[in-house]
Scaffold this motif. Structure first.
Motif, PDB file in Angstrom:
ATOM      1  N   GLU A 128       0.849  -1.187   0.000  1.00 31.46           N
ATOM      2  CA  GLU A 128       0.000   0.000   0.000  1.00 31.46           C
ATOM      3  C   GLU A 128       0.880   1.230   0.000  1.00 31.46           C
ATOM      4  O   GLU A 128       1.808   1.342   0.797  1.00 31.46           O
ATOM      5  N   PHE A 129       0.599   2.115  -0.879  1.00 32.69           N
ATOM      6  CA  PHE A 129       1.351   3.361  -0.945  1.00 32.69           C
ATOM      7  C   PHE A 129       0.473   4.484  -0.437  1.00 32.69           C
ATOM      8  O   PHE A 129      -0.740   4.483  -0.619  1.00 32.69           O
ATOM      9  N   ARG A 130       1.089   5.428   0.215  1.00 34.38           N
ATOM     10  CA  ARG A 130       0.369   6.625   0.651  1.00 34.38           C
ATOM     11  C   ARG A 130       1.195   7.833   0.235  1.00 34.38           C
ATOM     12  O   ARG A 130       2.408   7.740   0.047  1.00 34.38           O
ATOM     13  N   THR A 131       0.556   8.917   0.089  1.00 32.05           N
ATOM     14  CA  THR A 131       1.219  10.135  -0.324  1.00 32.05           C
ATOM     15  C   THR A 131       1.905  10.769   0.879  1.00 32.05           C
ATOM     16  O   THR A 131       1.288  10.947   1.940  1.00 32.05           O
ATOM     17  N   ALA A 132       3.167  11.071   0.738  1.00 32.77           N
ATOM     18  CA  ALA A 132       3.919  11.708   1.817  1.00 32.77           C
ATOM     19  C   ALA A 132       3.535  13.178   1.889  1.00 32.77           C
ATOM     20  O   ALA A 132       3.223  13.801   0.875  1.00 32.77           O
ATOM     21  N   PRO A 133       3.532  13.745   3.086  1.00 36.64           N
ATOM     22  CA  PRO A 133       3.214  15.172   3.209  1.00 36.64           C
ATOM     23  C   PRO A 133       4.288  16.012   2.520  1.00 36.64           C
ATOM     24  O   PRO A 133       5.460  15.661   2.515  1.00 36.64           O
ATOM     25  N   THR A 134       3.881  17.075   1.942  1.00 38.10           N
ATOM     26  CA  THR A 134       4.826  17.966   1.255  1.00 38.10           C
ATOM     27  C   THR A 134       5.141  19.164   2.141  1.00 38.10           C
ATOM     28  O   THR A 134       4.328  19.594   2.966  1.00 38.10           O
ATOM     29  N   THR A 135       6.339  19.682   1.977  1.00 41.53           N
ATOM     30  CA  THR A 135       6.747  20.851   2.733  1.00 41.53           C
ATOM     31  C   THR A 135       7.685  21.683   1.860  1.00 41.53           C
ATOM     32  O   THR A 135       8.348  21.154   0.975  1.00 41.53           O
ATOM     33  N   ASN A 136       7.729  22.948   2.126  1.00 41.51           N
ATOM     34  CA  ASN A 136       8.632  23.850   1.412  1.00 41.51           C
ATOM     35  C   ASN A 136       9.823  24.217   2.302  1.00 41.51           C
ATOM     36  O   ASN A 136      10.665  25.016   1.903  1.00 41.51           O
ATOM     37  N   GLU A 137       9.892  23.667   3.510  1.00 40.45           N
ATOM     38  CA  GLU A 137      10.967  23.987   4.431  1.00 40.45           C
ATOM     39  C   GLU A 137      12.102  22.989   4.243  1.00 40.45           C
ATOM     40  O   GLU A 137      11.888  21.796   4.029  1.00 40.45           O
ATOM     41  N   PHE A 138      13.317  23.478   4.329  1.00 42.85           N
ATOM     42  CA  PHE A 138      14.477  22.623   4.204  1.00 42.85           C
ATOM     43  C   PHE A 138      15.250  22.656   5.495  1.00 42.85           C
ATOM     44  O   PHE A 138      15.401  23.693   6.132  1.00 42.85           O
ATOM     45  N   LYS A 139      15.766  21.517   5.921  1.00 44.34           N
ATOM     46  CA  LYS A 139      16.574  21.424   7.119  1.00 44.34           C
ATOM     47  C   LYS A 139      18.017  21.695   6.759  1.00 44.34           C
ATOM     48  O   LYS A 139      18.513  21.251   5.737  1.00 44.34           O
TER      49      LYS A 139
END
Length: 126
Positions: free
Chosen positions: A113-124
């Motif tokens: 089962e695949f799920r969509t990972a949350p997206t973010t515009n922040e970079f560490k």
């Protein structure tokens, strides 16, 4: 000096043979030559495009008149057969499921089962 095709003896009364290229260019007011040129061009394009061999067969038919008498006219026709390579669609790999239907997924493999990972515009910063 030419030779007779049946006896192969020299014959002084025959002129040089007619040039085939000149005949072909003039046959049917050049329409046959134009058709053969178009087919030849199509053959070259198809062979270059598909990387496979092809052929252009030119057949000249010569027929005497019925009740042939020497000196009667001859009927001459030209036929062509273009055998250009065509594209071959690539094969796709399928599995057969338990119901006998083709499927792109291996029925022996467990499905994940695949799920969509949350997206973010922040970079560490590392």
């Amino acid at each position: 000096m030419s030779t007779s095709p049946k006896t192969r003896e020299p014959r002084e009364d025959r002129a040089e043979p007619a040039e085939f290229a000149a005949f072909l260019v003039g046959h049917l007011n050049g329409r046959v030559h134009a058709t053969i040129s178009d087919e030849f061009s199509a053959l070259l394009t198809a062979v270059s495009e598909h990387g496979r061999k092809g052929a252009l067969v030119i057949k000249v038919n010569v027929e005497p008149s019925k009740g042939h008498v020497e000196g009667d006219p001859l009927a001459i026709s030209v036929e062509t057969a273009l055998k250009a390579p065509k594209s071959v669609p690539p094969a796709a790999i399928y599995f057969v499921d338990d119901d006998g239907r083709p499927t792109r997924n291996d029925p022996r493999q467990m499905a994940l089962e695949f799920r969509t990972a949350p997206t973010t515009n922040e970079f560490k910063d590392a």
